[in-house]
Motif scaffolding. Structure first.
Motif, PDB file in Angstrom:
ATOM      1  N   LYS A   1      -6.705   5.051  -2.004  1.00 37.20           N
ATOM      2  CA  LYS A   1      -7.906   5.256  -2.810  1.00 37.20           C
ATOM      3  C   LYS A   1      -8.202   3.961  -3.568  1.00 37.20           C
ATOM      4  N   PRO A   2      -9.228   3.208  -3.132  1.00 34.69           N
ATOM      5  CA  PRO A   2      -9.515   1.923  -3.772  1.00 34.69           C
ATOM      6  C   PRO A   2      -9.789   2.067  -5.267  1.00 34.69           C
ATOM      7  N   THR A   3      -9.137   1.209  -6.060  1.00 35.84           N
ATOM      8  CA  THR A   3      -9.371   1.165  -7.502  1.00 35.84           C
ATOM      9  C   THR A   3     -10.126  -0.097  -7.890  1.00 35.84           C
ATOM     10  N   SER A   4     -10.124  -1.091  -6.992  1.00 32.89           N
ATOM     11  CA  SER A   4     -10.838  -2.345  -7.223  1.00 32.89           C
ATOM     12  C   SER A   4     -11.110  -2.959  -5.853  1.00 32.89           C
ATOM     13  N   ASP A   5     -11.688  -4.164  -5.845  1.00 32.05           N
ATOM     14  CA  ASP A   5     -11.986  -4.817  -4.569  1.00 32.05           C
ATOM     15  C   ASP A   5     -10.719  -5.238  -3.831  1.00 32.05           C
ATOM     16  N   SER A   6      -9.590  -5.323  -4.537  1.00 32.48           N
ATOM     17  CA  SER A   6      -8.376  -5.819  -3.894  1.00 32.48           C
ATOM     18  C   SER A   6      -7.173  -4.897  -4.053  1.00 32.48           C
ATOM     19  N   GLY A   7      -7.354  -3.725  -4.668  1.00 30.43           N
ATOM     20  CA  GLY A   7      -6.225  -2.837  -4.886  1.00 30.43           C
ATOM     21  C   GLY A   7      -6.569  -1.386  -4.656  1.00 30.43           C
ATOM     22  N   SER A   8      -5.539  -0.599  -4.364  1.00 32.06           N
ATOM     23  CA  SER A   8      -5.728   0.830  -4.112  1.00 32.06           C
ATOM     24  C   SER A   8      -4.552   1.622  -4.661  1.00 32.06           C
ATOM     25  N   GLN A   9      -4.851   2.865  -5.046  1.00 28.98           N
ATOM     26  CA  GLN A   9      -3.771   3.801  -5.331  1.00 28.98           C
ATOM     27  C   GLN A   9      -3.227   4.274  -3.991  1.00 28.98           C
ATOM     28  N   VAL A  10      -1.914   4.268  -3.841  1.00 29.84           N
ATOM     29  CA  VAL A  10      -1.269   4.645  -2.585  1.00 29.84           C
ATOM     30  C   VAL A  10      -0.700   6.052  -2.735  1.00 29.84           C
ATOM     31  N   ILE A  11      -1.156   6.953  -1.869  1.00 30.60           N
ATOM     32  CA  ILE A  11      -0.722   8.353  -1.908  1.00 30.60           C
ATOM     33  C   ILE A  11       0.024   8.650  -0.611  1.00 30.60           C
ATOM     34  N   VAL A  12       1.286   9.062  -0.731  1.00 39.12           N
ATOM     35  CA  VAL A  12       2.133   9.334   0.425  1.00 39.12           C
ATOM     36  C   VAL A  12       2.551  10.801   0.388  1.00 39.12           C
ATOM     37  N   ASN A  13       2.283  11.494   1.486  1.00 38.65           N
ATOM     38  CA  ASN A  13       2.594  12.927   1.578  1.00 38.65           C
ATOM     39  C   ASN A  13       2.012  13.696   0.396  1.00 38.65           C
ATOM     40  N   GLY A  14       0.811  13.289  -0.017  1.00 34.14           N
ATOM     41  CA  GLY A  14       0.080  14.039  -1.036  1.00 34.14           C
ATOM     42  C   GLY A  14       0.343  13.647  -2.463  1.00 34.14           C
ATOM     43  N   GLU A  15       1.275  12.702  -2.703  1.00 36.14           N
ATOM     44  CA  GLU A  15       1.604  12.310  -4.068  1.00 36.14           C
ATOM     45  C   GLU A  15       1.442  10.809  -4.251  1.00 36.14           C
ATOM     46  N   ALA A  16       0.845  10.413  -5.388  1.00 32.85           N
ATOM     47  CA  ALA A  16       0.640   8.996  -5.681  1.00 32.85           C
ATOM     48  C   ALA A  16       1.982   8.319  -5.954  1.00 32.85           C
ATOM     49  N   ILE A  17       2.196   7.157  -5.320  1.00 33.18           N
ATOM     50  CA  ILE A  17       3.434   6.404  -5.554  1.00 33.18           C
ATOM     51  C   ILE A  17       3.164   5.116  -6.321  1.00 33.18           C
ATOM     52  N   GLY A  18       1.891   4.843  -6.634  1.00 42.92           N
ATOM     53  CA  GLY A  18       1.566   3.643  -7.412  1.00 42.92           C
ATOM     54  C   GLY A  18       0.273   3.014  -6.944  1.00 42.92           C
TER      55      GLY A  18
END
Length: 513
Positions: free
Chosen positions: A83-100
């Motif tokens: 899920k993009p949070t900026s032009d160069s970064g994203s929230q990473v969700i693995v198996n339904g849970e955000a890992i950072g």
């Protein structure tokens, strides 16, 4: 012996070639033909997400495909969501849970560690279904990011799946894009591509046939069908959607959705497009805003960042002016948070600084939001409470939906908008949302995605907006949104059957690789 599904992979020559829709259509056809079929996409980058019954977050594209297949969505169908949070970064969700939240370089440096999670999700899904339709991402010929690929041809190898290549003819250069894509693949990858689908065609297909034969001769890959530009109302993905980029005619009732930079879950409002006399417009400037009957501030992946954009663009001042003159303002999720008095971010998560900060809200609702580290992801059902002001007719109507947010919002319970209860949990019924109808104000907010989809809710809202203008629409009918969507999936399946060589596709599926 463990059952293993037949797998078929659908990739595209580029983003927005139509592979999501083709995958949904094939899921529907296979389901109609009596097979248990499931969609799968190892990695999805999207701001439109969904919460499963288990409280896991996944991309909406696979939810749409699951609906087409007549099955419940599962996070197994989309194990990685960015899920993009900026032009160069994203929230990473693995198996339904955000890992950072990670920069692109950080993610690509660690993504090889996620390969076992992808394999496990696919294998589990394949053990439960007859067919798995796998969707790729972008193009399989992205040679700069092919290392450690588990999204396109790498995924096809993991699943031992034959591949169909979808090409968009509407943009032009379709034959070059087909040939170029195939030639940039490795020899063993090219051998896995068993058919090409040309998508979004307008005109006489007979004029196209010499080109079809030539590309077959040059590549050795058969064309398995030419799909026309489909006229189906099925959700599409994020910013590529014509739904939010096209200009809409202003109709009797005009609803303006503010297209904030990191808008998420814009599909929350699709139901309004089904009502005669209603225009649903996505606006990015004060000039485009005009004089709407209702302004919606949607969800966002960066509440404080998009609130700052509202201020800098002049949109906040325009919304406040409209609100104080009686125009309805409705906020959903991040939009709801923006309408409050303040937003506290003690961990600096939203702006990425890691430093605590407080951002003043728009002050239209008597609420305060604080971001916490754990995200609330849950399906819920409930009803509207005692709704005040212009939407009083909503009081007591049942609603359903889901929540995806990190903020905890404090509000006066006497001004609550809904009462909800988590699905599949023994949770207590809780008050949620807020409203402000003092003076001329008609301001509402909720965390519930899908709040407008329940039977009769959108119609009641439109009727109230009409009454405010001294008008009525006697021919408005209560819309069963679920039934409407089922009809659209069947229309899509009919077009797939009519224009693709399904006999050939079944042969490809059966033969494997």
């Amino acid at each position: 012996m463990i059952k293993v599904a037949k797998a078929l992979m659908i990739v595209g020559t580029m983003s927005n070639a139509g592979k999501s829709l083709v995958t949904a259509g094939l899921c529907r056809v296979f389901n109609q033909d009596g097979y248990k079929v499931a969609p799968f996409k190892s990695q999805n980058m999207a701001l439109n997400s969904f919460i499963t019954a288990e409280g896991a977050e996944m991309g909406r594209a696979q939810v749409v495909q699951a609906e087409a297949a007549n099955i419940e969505p599962s996070v197994l169908m989309n194990p990685i969501l960015l899920k993009p949070t900026s032009d160069s970064g994203s929230q990473v969700i693995v198996n339904g849970e955000a890992i950072g939240t990670m920069k692109a370089g950080e993610y690509y440096a660690m993504k090889h560690t996620l390969r076992p999670e992808v394999q496990k999700a696919f294998d589990t899904l394949a053990s439960k279904f007859d067919i798995v339709c796998i969707e790729g991402a972008g193009s399989p010929a992205e040679i700069n990011i092919k290392k450690d690929d588990f999204v396109n041809m790498g995924m096809a190898k993991m699943a031992k799946a034959p591949v169909l290549l979808v090409a968009d003819i509407d943009r032009g250069g379709v034959f070059a894009s087909i040939y170029g894509t195939l030639m940039l693949l490795e020899d063993d990858e090219r051998e896995m591509v068993k058919g090409v689908i040309i998508n979004k065609f307008r005109g006489d297909v007979e004029i196209l046939r010499p080109g079809l034969k030539m590309i077959e001769d040059k590549t050795g890959v058969p064309i398995v069908g030419v799909l026309p530009m489909l006229k189906v109302d099925i959700e599409d993905e994020d910013s590529l959607s014509e739904r939010i980029s096209g200009r809409s005619e202003v109709k009797l009732i005009d609803i303006a959705v503010v297209r904030i930079p990191r808008m998420s879950n814009y599909t929350d409002f699709n139901v309004f497009e089904l009502i005669p006399g209603v225009s649903l417009r996505y606006v990015t400037s004060v000039r485009e805003l005009g004089q709407p009957d209702m302004i919606i501030i949607p969800g966002t992946k960066n509440t404080t960042g998009d609130l700052k954009w509202l201020r800098q663009s002049g949109m906040e001042a325009a919304i406040l002016k409209h609100a104080n003159s009686g125009t309805v303002v409705f906020g959903v999720c991040g939009g709801y948070q923006m309408l409050g008095k303040q937003i506290s971010d003690p961990y600096g998560e939203e702006d990425g600084t890691g430093k605590a900060n407080v951002t003043p809200g728009m002050g239209l609702l008597d609420i305060e939001t604080t971001f916490i580290e754990k995200k609330r992801t849950i399906q819920m059902a409930g009803k509207f409470g005692q709704v005040q002001g212009i939407f009083s007719a909503l009081s007591g109507l049942p609603l359903y939906g889901y929540e995806i947010h990190s903020g905890v919002t404090e509000f006066p319970e006497e001004k609550a908008l809904t009462s909800i209860s988590p699905i599949h949990e023994n949770g207590e019924i809780m008050a949620e949302g807020s409203q402000n109808t003092e003076g001329k104000l008609n301001v509402y907010g909720t965390y519930v995605h899908g709040v407008f989809d329940g039977d009769g809710i959108a119609v009641k809202i439109v009727e109230a907006l009409l009454a405010k203008k001294g008008k009525k629409m006697d021919d408005i009918q209560t819309i069963n949104f679920a039934e409407y969507k089922r009809q659209q999936y069947d229309i899509l399946a009919d077009s797939i059957r009519e224009n693709l060589d399904m006999k050939k596709i079944y042969e490809i599926l059966e033969a494997g690789v």
